[in-house]
Scaffold this active site. Structure first.
Site, PDB file in Angstrom:
ATOM      1  N   LYS A   1       1.131  -0.292  14.991  1.00 49.86           N
ATOM      2  CA  LYS A   1       2.522  -0.381  15.415  1.00 49.86           C
ATOM      3  C   LYS A   1       2.873  -1.586  16.280  1.00 49.86           C
ATOM      4  O   LYS A   1       4.045  -1.929  16.419  1.00 49.86           O
ATOM      5  CB  LYS A   1       2.897   0.887  16.206  1.00 49.86           C
TER       6      LYS A   1
ATOM      7  N   TYR B   1       4.174   6.439   9.899  1.00 53.62           N
ATOM      8  CA  TYR B   1       3.320   5.286   9.585  1.00 53.62           C
ATOM      9  C   TYR B   1       4.114   4.195   8.844  1.00 53.62           C
ATOM     10  O   TYR B   1       4.010   3.015   9.180  1.00 53.62           O
ATOM     11  CB  TYR B   1       2.120   5.731   8.727  1.00 53.62           C
TER      12      TYR B   1
ATOM     13  N   TYR C   1      -9.180   5.605   7.446  1.00 47.46           N
ATOM     14  CA  TYR C   1      -9.367   5.949   8.864  1.00 47.46           C
ATOM     15  C   TYR C   1     -10.425   7.056   8.904  1.00 47.46           C
ATOM     16  O   TYR C   1     -10.231   8.124   8.334  1.00 47.46           O
ATOM     17  CB  TYR C   1      -8.065   6.489   9.459  1.00 47.46           C
TER      18      TYR C   1
ATOM     19  N   PRO D   1      -3.730   0.571  18.798  1.00 48.88           N
ATOM     20  CA  PRO D   1      -3.537   0.030  17.440  1.00 48.88           C
ATOM     21  C   PRO D   1      -3.766   1.053  16.323  1.00 48.88           C
ATOM     22  O   PRO D   1      -3.537   0.762  15.165  1.00 48.88           O
ATOM     23  CB  PRO D   1      -4.560  -1.105  17.356  1.00 48.88           C
TER      24      PRO D   1
ATOM     25  N   HIS E   1       0.836  -1.203   0.000  1.00 49.37           N
ATOM     26  CA  HIS E   1       0.000   0.000   0.000  1.00 49.37           C
ATOM     27  C   HIS E   1       0.874   1.256   0.000  1.00 49.37           C
ATOM     28  O   HIS E   1       1.702   1.436   0.880  1.00 49.37           O
ATOM     29  CB  HIS E   1      -0.907   0.020   1.237  1.00 49.37           C
TER      30      HIS E   1
HETATM   31  P1  FAS Z   1       2.126 -11.807  21.519  1.00 48.05           P
HETATM   32  O1  FAS Z   1       1.147 -11.477  22.567  1.00 48.05           O
HETATM   33  O2  FAS Z   1       1.824 -11.747  20.086  1.00 48.05           O
HETATM   34  O3  FAS Z   1       2.851 -13.174  21.777  1.00 48.05           O
HETATM   35  C1  FAS Z   1       3.140 -13.617  23.088  1.00 48.05           C
HETATM   36  C2  FAS Z   1       3.112 -15.133  23.067  1.00 48.05           C
HETATM   37  O4  FAS Z   1       3.513 -15.613  24.357  1.00 48.05           O
HETATM   38  C3  FAS Z   1       1.713 -15.692  22.806  1.00 48.05           C
HETATM   39  O5  FAS Z   1       1.749 -16.652  21.784  1.00 48.05           O
HETATM   40  C4  FAS Z   1       1.320 -16.321  24.139  1.00 48.05           C
HETATM   41  O6  FAS Z   1       0.524 -17.469  23.967  1.00 48.05           O
HETATM   42  C5  FAS Z   1       2.678 -16.690  24.700  1.00 48.05           C
HETATM   43  N1  FAS Z   1       2.734 -16.817  26.156  1.00 48.05           N
HETATM   44  C6  FAS Z   1       2.105 -16.066  27.082  1.00 48.05           C
HETATM   45  N2  FAS Z   1       2.431 -16.496  28.317  1.00 48.05           N
HETATM   46  C7  FAS Z   1       3.310 -17.538  28.168  1.00 48.05           C
HETATM   47  C8  FAS Z   1       4.007 -18.406  29.060  1.00 48.05           C
HETATM   48  N3  FAS Z   1       3.877 -18.295  30.372  1.00 48.05           N
HETATM   49  N4  FAS Z   1       4.811 -19.366  28.537  1.00 48.05           N
HETATM   50  C9  FAS Z   1       4.957 -19.500  27.200  1.00 48.05           C
HETATM   51  N5  FAS Z   1       4.312 -18.717  26.294  1.00 48.05           N
HETATM   52  C10 FAS Z   1       3.501 -17.750  26.788  1.00 48.05           C
HETATM   53  N6  FAS Z   1      -1.355  -4.557  16.762  1.00 48.05           N
HETATM   54  C11 FAS Z   1      -1.478  -3.869  15.614  1.00 48.05           C
HETATM   55  O7  FAS Z   1      -0.494  -3.290  15.166  1.00 48.05           O
HETATM   56  N7  FAS Z   1      -2.691  -3.809  14.955  1.00 48.05           N
HETATM   57  C12 FAS Z   1      -3.804  -4.460  15.415  1.00 48.05           C
HETATM   58  O8  FAS Z   1      -4.873  -4.384  14.829  1.00 48.05           O
HETATM   59  C13 FAS Z   1      -3.712  -5.208  16.599  1.00 48.05           C
HETATM   60  N8  FAS Z   1      -4.800  -5.915  17.066  1.00 48.05           N
HETATM   61  C14 FAS Z   1      -4.676  -6.631  18.243  1.00 48.05           C
HETATM   62  C15 FAS Z   1      -5.767  -7.384  18.754  1.00 48.05           C
HETATM   63  C16 FAS Z   1      -5.649  -8.090  19.958  1.00 48.05           C
HETATM   64  C17 FAS Z   1      -6.829  -8.879  20.493  1.00 48.05           C
HETATM   65  C18 FAS Z   1      -4.432  -8.061  20.678  1.00 48.05           C
HETATM   66  C19 FAS Z   1      -4.309  -8.779  22.002  1.00 48.05           C
HETATM   67  C20 FAS Z   1      -3.345  -7.342  20.168  1.00 48.05           C
HETATM   68  C21 FAS Z   1      -3.451  -6.631  18.949  1.00 48.05           C
HETATM   69  N9  FAS Z   1      -2.366  -5.922  18.401  1.00 48.05           N
HETATM   70  C22 FAS Z   1      -2.452  -5.214  17.249  1.00 48.05           C
HETATM   71  C23 FAS Z   1      -1.100  -5.906  19.029  1.00 48.05           C
HETATM   72  C24 FAS Z   1      -0.396  -7.197  18.675  1.00 48.05           C
HETATM   73  O9  FAS Z   1      -0.319  -7.316  17.300  1.00 48.05           O
HETATM   74  C25 FAS Z   1       0.913  -7.224  19.403  1.00 48.05           C
HETATM   75  O10 FAS Z   1       1.586  -5.987  19.317  1.00 48.05           O
HETATM   76  C26 FAS Z   1       1.837  -8.326  18.931  1.00 48.05           C
HETATM   77  O11 FAS Z   1       1.152  -9.539  19.015  1.00 48.05           O
HETATM   78  C27 FAS Z   1       3.081  -8.308  19.831  1.00 48.05           C
HETATM   79  O12 FAS Z   1       3.790  -9.456  19.616  1.00 48.05           O
HETATM   80  P2  FAS Z   1       4.533 -10.204  20.849  1.00 48.05           P
HETATM   81  O13 FAS Z   1       5.244  -9.194  21.674  1.00 48.05           O
HETATM   82  O14 FAS Z   1       5.253 -11.319  20.225  1.00 48.05           O
HETATM   83  O15 FAS Z   1       3.355 -10.709  21.801  1.00 48.05           O
HETATM   84  C1  PHB Z   2      -5.428  -4.171  10.566  1.00 47.41           C
HETATM   85  O1  PHB Z   2      -5.544  -4.355   9.333  1.00 47.41           O
HETATM   86  O2  PHB Z   2      -5.624  -5.093  11.413  1.00 47.41           O
HETATM   87  C2  PHB Z   2      -5.053  -2.807  11.092  1.00 47.41           C
HETATM   88  C3  PHB Z   2      -4.728  -1.816  10.192  1.00 47.41           C
HETATM   89  C4  PHB Z   2      -4.387  -0.544  10.673  1.00 47.41           C
HETATM   90  C5  PHB Z   2      -4.382  -0.323  12.044  1.00 47.41           C
HETATM   91  C6  PHB Z   2      -4.711  -1.344  12.940  1.00 47.41           C
HETATM   92  C7  PHB Z   2      -5.052  -2.581  12.460  1.00 47.41           C
HETATM   93  O3  PHB Z   2      -4.053   0.910  12.520  1.00 47.41           O
END
Ligand code: FAS
Ligand code: PHB
Length: 395
Positions: free
Chosen positions: A301, A389, A204, A297, A74
């Site tokens: 980032k 961004y 957005y 979000p 994009h």
């Molecule tokens: P993660 O949370 O991805 O990974 C951590 C891992 O550790 C998981 O697999 C978990 O199962 C594991 N774990 C936990 N406890 C443990 C233990 N005791 N032993 C072993 N493993 C364990 N970011 C965006 O940029 N855009 C979005 O739209 C967006 N939507 C999101 C929606 C939700 C519901 C959530 C919760 C987050 C969202 N995020 C979004 C943020 C997300 O993308 C995080 O920034 C990203 O997953 C971060 O990656 P990690 O730091 O690897 O953590």
């Molecule tokens: C997504 O596609 O999940 C998305 C895109 C832009 C954002 C957050 C989430 O700022």
């Protein structure tokens, strides 16, 4: 599973998996412990936008072939307000940089495939249950295997990549961490649906009724978000209500939104908050990604910041093990926190500019609209949005 390694990685999300592959490619041994199943982590729908630098890093690691093939490049986004779309042209404003839309779960699949091919051990359904000797010569991680038996791994270091709800941050003694946090009075209700995206690029929307975000995962899978009150229950949002509200918020003078409904494959509510734990190191434990910080979000980032953390950490371990230089490990937290706080700044700015705040006085609402009009009409202002961004250069 071996009982000794150089780096024990807790968590198989984007942070833990990227770190494991970077370490392997540097010749450093690691073991990844993941509490969930492989299927669960490979199907967990979350983020969707990869910064320019994240794409380049994953490709340089050999984990970007499918990303290059299937990811949607994009060159800009639209801000929709005052009934019109205002495009922010990334490629023009950042000398050719772009972002790629590619689901987080796809990144996770690609990294697991690369690690499995490289023979790097990942223990699924193996939650870490206790960390020990964080200040000693070696650290220990106690974990429970899929059969319920407990084991201990001895390691030189632990990378706490276990997300916001993991155990690693809490393993740091009280008083050793300072936590900074900010909650917003709203969250995001997000859906993944089997229907063609509303538009080719992300939109957005700042509408009187609230924020809406149009995103996508492929030409047949749409990803959509609506601002909803903090603490909202999913049950309050049956499918029809979601589609109706989306149409109302996307309505503009550009003609009705091309919202084509379809089966909803996933629905969830993400709370909106900023969180930072400082420092990101305690003894031989290093925190990375959501274990150390959460960003709203709105700036897309979270995942990118997690990967930026472990890129710093991997280089620091490489200097430590092969050049006997621990300066990178000693400066890891300060190096990462500079990017973390700039990302908090940008994500907070995007969140304040694009969401409706019930507590906004008419004066503040007009200042918010003036901010949007300025960003859309001033090249330096839109350049600020664009360069943040697509992602600022790595440290
Ligand atoms: P993660 O949370 O991805 O990974 C951590 C891992 O550790 C998981 O697999 C978990 O199962 C594991 N774990 C936990 N406890 C443990 C233990 N005791 N032993 C072993 N493993 C364990 N970011 C965006 O940029 N855009 C979005 O739209 C967006 N939507 C999101 C929606 C939700 C519901 C959530 C919760 C987050 C969202 N995020 C979004 C943020 C997300 O993308 C995080 O920034 C990203 O997953 C971060 O990656 P990690 O730091 O690897 O953590
Ligand atoms: C997504 O596609 O999940 C998305 C895109 C832009 C954002 C957050 C989430 O700022």
């Amino acid at each position: 599973m071996k009982s000794r390694t150089q780096v024990a990685i807790v968590g198989a999300g984007p942070a833990g998996l990227t770190l494991a592959l970077l370490l392997h490619q540097a010749g450093i041994e690691s073991i990844v412990l993941e509490s969930r199943s492989r299927s669960y982590v490979e199907n967990r729908v979350r983020a969707g936008v990869l910064e320019h630098g994240t794409v380049e890093l994953l490709c340089s690691m050999g984990a970007g072939e499918r990303l290059r093939r299937e990811g949607l490049k994009h060159g800009g986004i639209a801000l929709r307000f005052d009934g019109k779309d205002h495009r922010i042209d990334f490629e023009d404003l950042t000398s050719g940089k772009s972002v790629t839309v590619y689901g987080q779960q796809e990144v996770v699949k690609d990294l697991i495939t690369a690690l499995s091919s490289a023979g790097v051990p990942i223990a699924f359904e193996a939650p870490a249950i206790a960390l020990g000797d964080l200040d000693g010569e070696h650290v220990t991680v106690r974990y429970r295997d899929a059969g319920g038996a407990e084991h201990t791994i001895e390691a030189g270091y632990i990378a706490g990549c276990d997300g916001f709800h993991g155990i690693c941050r809490d393993a740091i003694p009280p008083g050793a961490l300072t936590v900074y946090e900010h909650g917003y009075p709203f969250g995001w209700l997000g859906i993944l649906a089997q229907s063609p995206p509303v538009s080719e690029e992300l939109i957005y929307t700042n509408h009187e009724r609230g924020f809406a975000l149009v995103s996508m995962r492929s030409p047949t899978i749409t990803r959509l978000y609506l601002q909803c009150p903090a603490g909202e229950e999913l049950a309050a949002w049956p499918d029809d209500r979601f589609w109706t509200e989306l149409r109302l918020r996307l309505d503009s003078d550009c003609g009705g939104p091309d919202v084509v409904t379809g089966p909803i494959l996933q629905k969830g509510i993400t709370p909106m908050r900023g969180f930072v734990a400082e420092p990101m190191r305690h003894g031989r434990l290093f925190l990375a990604g959501d274990a150390a910080h959460i960003v709203p979000p709105t700036g897309a980032k979270g995942m990118n910041l997690a990967i930026a953390d472990v890129r710093v950490l991997a280089r620091a371990f490489e200097a430590h093990y092969f050049k006997n230089d621990s300066s990178g490990l000693d400066s890891y937290s300060d190096t990462c926190l500079r990017r973390v706080w700039n990302t908090q700044r940008f994500s907070s700015w995007m969140t304040r500019m694009l969401h409706r705040f019930d507590g906004h006085a008419p004066f503040e609402r007009r200042v918010q609209l003036a901010e949007l009009r300025y960003v859309a009409s001033s090249r330096p202002a839109s350049q600020t949005l664009a360069e943040n961004y697509v992602g600022l250069p790595f440290a």
